[in-house]
Design a protein around this motif. Sequence first.
Motif, PDB file in Angstrom:
ATOM      1  N   LEU A  34     -12.868  12.628 -34.054  1.00 53.91           N
ATOM      2  CA  LEU A  34     -13.445  13.975 -34.060  1.00 53.91           C
ATOM      3  C   LEU A  34     -14.350  14.192 -32.854  1.00 53.91           C
ATOM      4  CD1 LEU A  34     -14.296  14.462 -37.847  1.00 53.91           C
ATOM      5  CD2 LEU A  34     -12.214  15.069 -36.605  1.00 53.91           C
ATOM      6  N   GLY A  35     -15.013  13.123 -32.395  1.00 57.61           N
ATOM      7  CA  GLY A  35     -15.855  13.244 -31.205  1.00 57.61           C
ATOM      8  C   GLY A  35     -15.044  13.600 -29.976  1.00 57.61           C
ATOM      9  N   VAL A  36     -13.890  12.958 -29.840  1.00 57.30           N
ATOM     10  CA  VAL A  36     -13.006  13.292 -28.723  1.00 57.30           C
ATOM     11  C   VAL A  36     -12.511  14.732 -28.838  1.00 57.30           C
ATOM     12  CG1 VAL A  36     -10.744  12.800 -27.711  1.00 57.30           C
ATOM     13  CG2 VAL A  36     -12.305  10.932 -28.236  1.00 57.30           C
ATOM     14  N   GLU A  37     -12.162  15.146 -30.056  1.00 57.14           N
ATOM     15  CA  GLU A  37     -11.682  16.516 -30.258  1.00 57.14           C
ATOM     16  C   GLU A  37     -12.765  17.532 -29.903  1.00 57.14           C
ATOM     17  OE1 GLU A  37      -9.405  19.868 -31.562  1.00 57.14           O
ATOM     18  OE2 GLU A  37      -8.948  17.886 -30.762  1.00 57.14           O
ATOM     19  N   ALA A 357     -18.788  10.007 -40.936  1.00 53.91           N
ATOM     20  CA  ALA A 357     -18.490  10.359 -39.552  1.00 53.91           C
ATOM     21  C   ALA A 357     -19.010  11.747 -39.209  1.00 53.91           C
ATOM     22  CB  ALA A 357     -16.986  10.283 -39.310  1.00 53.91           C
ATOM     23  N   LEU A 358     -18.820  12.707 -40.119  1.00 55.57           N
ATOM     24  CA  LEU A 358     -19.314  14.064 -39.877  1.00 55.57           C
ATOM     25  C   LEU A 358     -20.842  14.091 -39.776  1.00 55.57           C
ATOM     26  CD1 LEU A 358     -16.974  16.087 -42.270  1.00 55.57           C
ATOM     27  CD2 LEU A 358     -16.922  16.077 -39.767  1.00 55.57           C
ATOM     28  N   ALA A 359     -21.499  13.327 -40.644  1.00 56.78           N
ATOM     29  CA  ALA A 359     -22.962  13.256 -40.591  1.00 56.78           C
ATOM     30  C   ALA A 359     -23.430  12.614 -39.283  1.00 56.78           C
ATOM     31  CB  ALA A 359     -23.490  12.469 -41.789  1.00 56.78           C
ATOM     32  N   LEU A 360     -22.732  11.552 -38.865  1.00 58.26           N
ATOM     33  CA  LEU A 360     -23.094  10.877 -37.619  1.00 58.26           C
ATOM     34  C   LEU A 360     -22.887  11.793 -36.417  1.00 58.26           C
ATOM     35  CD1 LEU A 360     -23.938   8.289 -36.167  1.00 58.26           C
ATOM     36  CD2 LEU A 360     -21.540   7.564 -36.187  1.00 58.26           C
ATOM     37  N   ALA A 362     -22.918  15.081 -36.432  1.00 57.58           N
ATOM     38  CA  ALA A 362     -23.925  16.148 -36.476  1.00 57.58           C
ATOM     39  C   ALA A 362     -25.260  15.650 -35.917  1.00 57.58           C
ATOM     40  CB  ALA A 362     -24.092  16.653 -37.908  1.00 57.58           C
ATOM     41  N   GLY A 363     -25.638  14.430 -36.306  1.00 58.22           N
ATOM     42  CA  GLY A 363     -26.882  13.873 -35.804  1.00 58.22           C
ATOM     43  C   GLY A 363     -26.859  13.661 -34.300  1.00 58.22           C
ATOM     44  N   LEU A 364     -25.746  13.121 -33.806  1.00 61.71           N
ATOM     45  CA  LEU A 364     -25.632  12.898 -32.368  1.00 61.71           C
ATOM     46  C   LEU A 364     -25.646  14.211 -31.594  1.00 61.71           C
ATOM     47  CD1 LEU A 364     -22.916  10.068 -32.272  1.00 61.71           C
ATOM     48  CD2 LEU A 364     -25.357   9.838 -31.781  1.00 61.71           C
ATOM     49  N   SER A 365     -24.987  15.237 -32.147  1.00 63.73           N
ATOM     50  CA  SER A 365     -24.952  16.536 -31.465  1.00 63.73           C
ATOM     51  C   SER A 365     -26.337  17.165 -31.402  1.00 63.73           C
ATOM     52  CB  SER A 365     -23.985  17.483 -32.178  1.00 63.73           C
ATOM     53  OG  SER A 365     -22.666  16.987 -32.133  1.00 63.73           O
ATOM     54  N   LEU A 366     -27.094  17.057 -32.480  1.00 64.38           N
ATOM     55  CA  LEU A 366     -28.431  17.642 -32.497  1.00 64.38           C
ATOM     56  C   LEU A 366     -29.381  16.900 -31.561  1.00 64.38           C
ATOM     57  CD1 LEU A 366     -28.847  18.387 -36.324  1.00 64.38           C
ATOM     58  CD2 LEU A 366     -28.483  20.040 -34.479  1.00 64.38           C
ATOM     59  N   LEU A 367     -29.230  15.573 -31.503  1.00 65.62           N
ATOM     60  CA  LEU A 367     -30.131  14.776 -30.669  1.00 65.62           C
ATOM     61  C   LEU A 367     -29.754  14.835 -29.188  1.00 65.62           C
ATOM     62  CD1 LEU A 367     -30.563  11.593 -32.915  1.00 65.62           C
ATOM     63  CD2 LEU A 367     -32.236  13.403 -32.516  1.00 65.62           C
ATOM     64  N   ALA A 368     -28.461  14.701 -28.920  1.00 64.91           N
ATOM     65  CA  ALA A 368     -28.017  14.634 -27.518  1.00 64.91           C
ATOM     66  C   ALA A 368     -27.527  15.963 -26.977  1.00 64.91           C
ATOM     67  CB  ALA A 368     -26.901  13.594 -27.379  1.00 64.91           C
ATOM     68  N   PRO A 382     -22.469  20.870 -33.473  1.00 63.32           N
ATOM     69  CA  PRO A 382     -22.860  19.948 -34.539  1.00 63.32           C
ATOM     70  C   PRO A 382     -22.009  20.063 -35.793  1.00 63.32           C
ATOM     71  CG  PRO A 382     -24.437  21.750 -34.350  1.00 63.32           C
ATOM     72  CD  PRO A 382     -23.504  21.868 -33.185  1.00 63.32           C
ATOM     73  N   GLY A 383     -21.391  21.222 -36.025  1.00 66.16           N
ATOM     74  CA  GLY A 383     -20.555  21.405 -37.207  1.00 66.16           C
ATOM     75  C   GLY A 383     -19.081  21.323 -36.864  1.00 66.16           C
ATOM     76  N   VAL A 384     -18.238  21.496 -37.879  1.00 65.30           N
ATOM     77  CA  VAL A 384     -16.792  21.498 -37.663  1.00 65.30           C
ATOM     78  C   VAL A 384     -16.454  22.642 -36.720  1.00 65.30           C
ATOM     79  CG1 VAL A 384     -14.541  21.691 -38.751  1.00 65.30           C
ATOM     80  CG2 VAL A 384     -16.377  20.476 -39.926  1.00 65.30           C
ATOM     81  N   SER A 385     -15.774  22.309 -35.620  1.00 66.52           N
ATOM     82  CA  SER A 385     -15.644  23.257 -34.511  1.00 66.52           C
ATOM     83  C   SER A 385     -14.504  24.256 -34.644  1.00 66.52           C
ATOM     84  CB  SER A 385     -15.476  22.484 -33.191  1.00 66.52           C
ATOM     85  OG  SER A 385     -14.377  21.607 -33.271  1.00 66.52           O
TER      86      SER A 385
END
Length: 424
Positions: A34-37, A357-360, A362-368, A382-385
């Motif tokens: 999902l990160g790659v997507e 994975a979705l929680a991780l 979301a956290g990475l998107s909010l932080l980075a 941060p959410g489903v795109s």
Amino acid sequence: MKALLKIAFASAWNRRATLGLAIAAIALSVTMLLGVERSRLAARAAFAQSVSGTDLVVGARTSPVQLMLYAVFRLGEATNNIRWSSAEALAKRPGVAWTIPLSLGDSHRGFAVLGTSTGYFEHFRYGYRRPLVVAEGRAFSGTVDGVFEAVVGAEVARSLQYAIGQRITLSHGSGGEGLTEHADKPFTIVGILAPTGTPVDRTVHISLQAIEAIHLDWQGGAPIPGLVIAPDVVRKFDLTPKTITAVLVGLDQRGAVFRAQREINEFDGEPLLAVLPGVALDQLWQVVGIVERTLLAVSALVLVVGLAGLVAVVLASLNERRRELAILRSVGAGPRHIAALLVAESVGATVLGTAAALALLAGLSLLAGPWLQGQFGSAPAPGVSGVGEWKLIGLVLAAGLVAGVLPAWRACRLSLSDGLTPRL
């Protein structure tokens, strides 16, 4: 069914250590997929929005992709320039709100040098019509008195550790070693742009008059032997450009873009090409899009490995659970109940891994996210795109269901007597 789910949960909890490792593997695999997507969608959006709010890009007759490469991405070289008189005629056409002339060909320590007008800082947009912001200092004045002023992009300033007031020299030509410097005509940095995540960050901006000034004592791409025009003398010359590389055009009414494109392509003064940035960028993305498909394929393989690990864990535990399954059979549980038990366990592990994975993500998107936006001009949501990501999640859950079929089939083959007979 409720009782079966309780049994499945109790059994899974009894093996929480090994099953937890399988869930962690699935979570990391889904995170990568999902990160790659999300990164792919964000990169594509940033790529398509390297220039926005511009209705047409006009240059010499060539291919639309090549025109976009050198006019927007500063890659390659123009096959030909267009006359300044043609650019002036474009600016005076009915329905044209503004134009931004672009002159390319020089460089500074590997970064492109762009000659343009002050309208560049007023009208140029990127992303979702975001304007350029001067983070430090100011834009160049565009006057004869300020002819040797430069504004650098964020990456230029960061990489070369430039500050306001620093003096730099430009090189004739782009890229490579052994370029001849315009050492006798240094520029003073008067502004540093905020990061945009676009080619603007990797560009040194000067005025069109400055482009002419540094080439007054040049001819045919080389300095004229014995002729040196001092910087304080260049202001006495006519610094109106003779040719430029391209023009960005903004129209009063976007609905007239196709008519304007056709008229410019039929321009009588010289052969011109007008392209719609969005269409040309989509064509260009098709060329480089193989990278995103490769990343998605690698991520899918990682997910397959994670699900294979789940299958291996469940299969390995069957030998330990033969007595448990046989007891369930002895109290009335049929093969379909045993199969449902193991499939529910597999699906539950997949659901937990996907949720983690979705929680991780979301956290990475909010932080980075803020850092990524500043550095690259885009950041994963941060959410489903979108629908595409929901489809991937559905495929992951379906794969988890399929992964439970093999252990379920293996468990159904275990006979009641085999499970209750002690093994020596």
